[in-house]
Enzyme design. Sequence first.
Site, mmCIF file in Angstrom:
data_model
loop_
_atom_site.group_PDB
_atom_site.id
_atom_site.type_symbol
_atom_site.label_atom_id
_atom_site.label_comp_id
_atom_site.label_asym_id
_atom_site.label_seq_id
_atom_site.Cartn_x
_atom_site.Cartn_y
_atom_site.Cartn_z
ATOM 1 N N SER A 112 0.651 -1.048 -0.237
ATOM 2 C CA SER A 112 0.028 0.235 -0.169
ATOM 3 C C SER A 112 1.113 0.943 0.363
ATOM 4 O O SER A 112 1.849 1.043 0.050
ATOM 5 C CB SER A 112 -0.978 0.104 1.401
ATOM 6 O OG SER A 112 -0.013 -0.145 2.177
ATOM 7 N N ASP B 148 -0.959 -0.902 -4.111
ATOM 8 C CA ASP B 148 -2.301 -1.716 -3.686
ATOM 9 C C ASP B 148 -2.346 0.131 -3.616
ATOM 10 O O ASP B 148 -2.490 0.572 -3.426
ATOM 11 C CB ASP B 148 -2.431 -2.131 -2.195
ATOM 12 C CG ASP B 148 -3.869 -2.081 -1.444
ATOM 13 O OD1 ASP B 148 -5.369 -2.589 -2.487
ATOM 14 O OD2 ASP B 148 -4.270 -3.019 -0.361
ATOM 15 N N GLU C 55 -10.609 0.273 -10.467
ATOM 16 C CA GLU C 55 -12.002 0.542 -9.281
ATOM 17 C C GLU C 55 -13.205 1.057 -9.585
ATOM 18 O O GLU C 55 -13.294 2.426 -10.025
ATOM 19 C CB GLU C 55 -11.414 0.394 -8.185
ATOM 20 C CG GLU C 55 -12.646 -0.172 -6.936
ATOM 21 C CD GLU C 55 -12.136 0.043 -5.028
ATOM 22 O OE1 GLU C 55 -11.027 0.246 -5.518
ATOM 23 O OE2 GLU C 55 -12.830 0.451 -4.616
ATOM 24 N N HIS D 50 -11.521 -6.441 -2.483
ATOM 25 C CA HIS D 50 -10.751 -5.770 -1.488
ATOM 26 C C HIS D 50 -11.425 -6.414 -0.217
ATOM 27 O O HIS D 50 -13.141 -6.481 -0.307
ATOM 28 C CB HIS D 50 -10.915 -4.068 -1.961
ATOM 29 C CG HIS D 50 -9.644 -3.723 -2.686
ATOM 30 N ND1 HIS D 50 -8.930 -2.981 -2.923
ATOM 31 C CD2 HIS D 50 -9.822 -3.890 -4.275
ATOM 32 C CE1 HIS D 50 -7.812 -2.762 -3.156
ATOM 33 N NE2 HIS D 50 -8.301 -3.636 -4.651
ATOM 34 N N GLY D 51 -11.540 -5.443 0.823
ATOM 35 C CA GLY D 51 -11.940 -5.645 2.789
ATOM 36 C C GLY D 51 -12.594 -7.067 2.628
ATOM 37 O O GLY D 51 -13.448 -7.544 3.394
ATOM 38 N N SER E 118 -11.312 -9.468 5.008
ATOM 39 C CA SER E 118 -10.833 -10.293 5.937
ATOM 40 C C SER E 118 -11.746 -10.608 6.830
ATOM 41 O O SER E 118 -13.232 -10.284 6.736
ATOM 42 C CB SER E 118 -10.122 -9.375 6.833
ATOM 43 O OG SER E 118 -8.065 -9.043 6.471
ATOM 44 N N ASN F 37 -8.323 -9.406 -1.699
ATOM 45 C CA ASN F 37 -7.764 -8.455 -0.483
ATOM 46 C C ASN F 37 -7.545 -9.280 0.796
ATOM 47 O O ASN F 37 -8.822 -8.343 1.248
ATOM 48 C CB ASN F 37 -7.584 -7.817 -0.641
ATOM 49 C CG ASN F 37 -6.973 -6.862 -2.352
ATOM 50 O OD1 ASN F 37 -6.516 -8.170 -3.296
ATOM 51 N ND2 ASN F 37 -7.220 -5.685 -2.748
ATOM 52 N N ASP G 277 -5.300 -7.980 4.383
ATOM 53 C CA ASP G 277 -4.849 -7.816 5.368
ATOM 54 C C ASP G 277 -4.989 -8.071 6.698
ATOM 55 O O ASP G 277 -4.366 -7.751 7.605
ATOM 56 C CB ASP G 277 -4.456 -5.891 4.476
ATOM 57 C CG ASP G 277 -3.686 -5.020 5.829
ATOM 58 O OD1 ASP G 277 -2.477 -5.891 5.814
ATOM 59 O OD2 ASP G 277 -3.261 -4.045 5.061
ATOM 60 N N SER G 278 -5.991 -6.581 7.421
ATOM 61 C CA SER G 278 -6.801 -6.939 8.801
ATOM 62 C C SER G 278 -6.355 -8.610 9.253
ATOM 63 O O SER G 278 -5.508 -8.140 10.092
ATOM 64 C CB SER G 278 -8.345 -6.479 8.154
ATOM 65 O OG SER G 278 -8.365 -5.110 8.178
HETATM 66 P P1 13P Z 1 -8.562 -6.061 4.728
HETATM 67 O O1 13P Z 1 -8.397 -4.971 5.388
HETATM 68 O O2 13P Z 1 -10.728 -6.690 4.817
HETATM 69 O O3 13P Z 1 -8.386 -7.196 4.712
HETATM 70 O O4 13P Z 1 -8.955 -6.181 2.680
HETATM 71 C C1 13P Z 1 -7.555 -5.008 2.583
HETATM 72 C C2 13P Z 1 -7.423 -4.907 1.658
HETATM 73 O O5 13P Z 1 -8.616 -4.745 0.768
HETATM 74 C C3 13P Z 1 -6.563 -3.886 1.347
HETATM 75 O O6 13P Z 1 -6.325 -3.514 -0.623
HETATM 76 O O1 G3H Z 2 -6.467 -1.689 1.431
HETATM 77 C C1 G3H Z 2 -5.577 -0.948 3.462
HETATM 78 C C2 G3H Z 2 -4.428 -1.484 2.848
HETATM 79 O O2 G3H Z 2 -4.842 -2.908 4.335
HETATM 80 C C3 G3H Z 2 -3.125 -1.483 3.488
HETATM 81 O O3 G3H Z 2 -3.752 -0.603 4.824
HETATM 82 O O4 G3H Z 2 -3.098 1.504 4.189
HETATM 83 O O5 G3H Z 2 -2.781 1.006 6.585
HETATM 84 O O6 G3H Z 2 -1.107 0.091 4.465
HETATM 85 P P1 G3H Z 2 -2.541 0.713 4.866
HETATM 86 ZN ZN ZN Z 3 -8.364 -2.633 -0.559
#
Ligand code: 13P
Ligand code: G3H
Ligand code: ZN
Length: 330
Positions: free
Chosen positions: A56, A93, A145, A232-233, A235, A275, A277-278
């Site tokens: 990111s 990202d 997007e 995305h999003g 998690s 995706n 990340d969380s």
């Molecule tokens: P989460 O916050 O749901 O893990 O999504 C991550 C994401 O979309 C990164 O671009």
């Molecule tokens: O889309 C968001 C990702 O989880 C990246 O998060 O910008 O805190 O690194 P960040």
């Molecule tokens: Zn994202």
Amino acid sequence: MINYKDLGLVNSREIFKKAMEGRYAIPAFNFNNMEQLQAIIQACAETRSPVILQVSRGARQYANQTLLRYMAQGAVEYAKELGVNVPIVLHLDHGDSFETCQSCIEYGFSSVMIDGSSLPYEENVEQTRRVVEYAHKYDVTVEGELGVLAGIEDEVQAETHTYTRPEEVEDFVKKTGVDSLAISIGTSHGANKFKPEQCTRNAQGILVPPPLRFDILKEVEKRIPGFPIVLHGSSSVPQDLVAVINKYGGAMKDAVGIPEEQLREAASSAVCKINIDSDGRIAMTAAIREVFATKPSEFDPRKYLGPARDCLKKLYIHKIIHVLGSENRI
Ligand code: 13P
Ligand code: G3H
Ligand code: ZN
């Protein structure tokens, strides 16, 4: 100018084509540091899964873009050392401008996202088209997007979802030439994806979020058949790990994610990239908090970052096998 091919990286074209045919999704895991990268590569090598390493803008600021590029190059070599030729994409990202995308391409990224989702439609088209034109000269793939996710998307914050309008996707893909498209069907970033009042509670008192808008996904698929879609999003916010965090002094309240069975359903459709990340952040935090609480005299970072890495690896293996279906796809 560094060409990603010289680093042993691949773009997303071929792996998306295979994912579409095989009805699974490629994991897109964010990384900011060595332990996350080790966990990702170990998990992907063990399960023989392709992977997208996501960086990111926040990660670029935190870890430095040059260092991240060498780390990705190192990841290619590390996977080989583990005996597996893992196809690895290095992806920007939520790129916010042409200049950010250009800079990443020049630093050896093999794929970029240009996120114009908060712009008026025509501006999104124009910005995305410009990035595609530049990226394709170097055979770098581009994700665009349409639609806005609720929550925080880098610096853009939206109170509610603006779902993707299926009637726009065909025109957007045609005019921009993008290689994949992120859509908004009810997922959102972070660990608190829904307010408690948007959810119901199950028998154990756990929050159950409203279902994803599969009707929109189906409509999108109908209009651009065979085109790679990105979520995305995504998690799931594992409640067992949230409980560990809270047990050892954390304060994650009403954290709720996307149920895994819904992501599995999405992965078997045109969704080629998911995706996450969380969930990785939660896994690391749970493991570190446990060490801090149970072994208060420990002060060697390897003694808490090591367990964090193990916890992450377990999480990634679980995602690959039980959510994305990308194991043994090399
Ligand atoms: P989460 O916050 O749901 O893990 O999504 C991550 C994401 O979309 C990164 O671009
Ligand atoms: O889309 C968001 C990702 O989880 C990246 O998060 O910008 O805190 O690194 P960040
Ligand atoms: Zn994202």
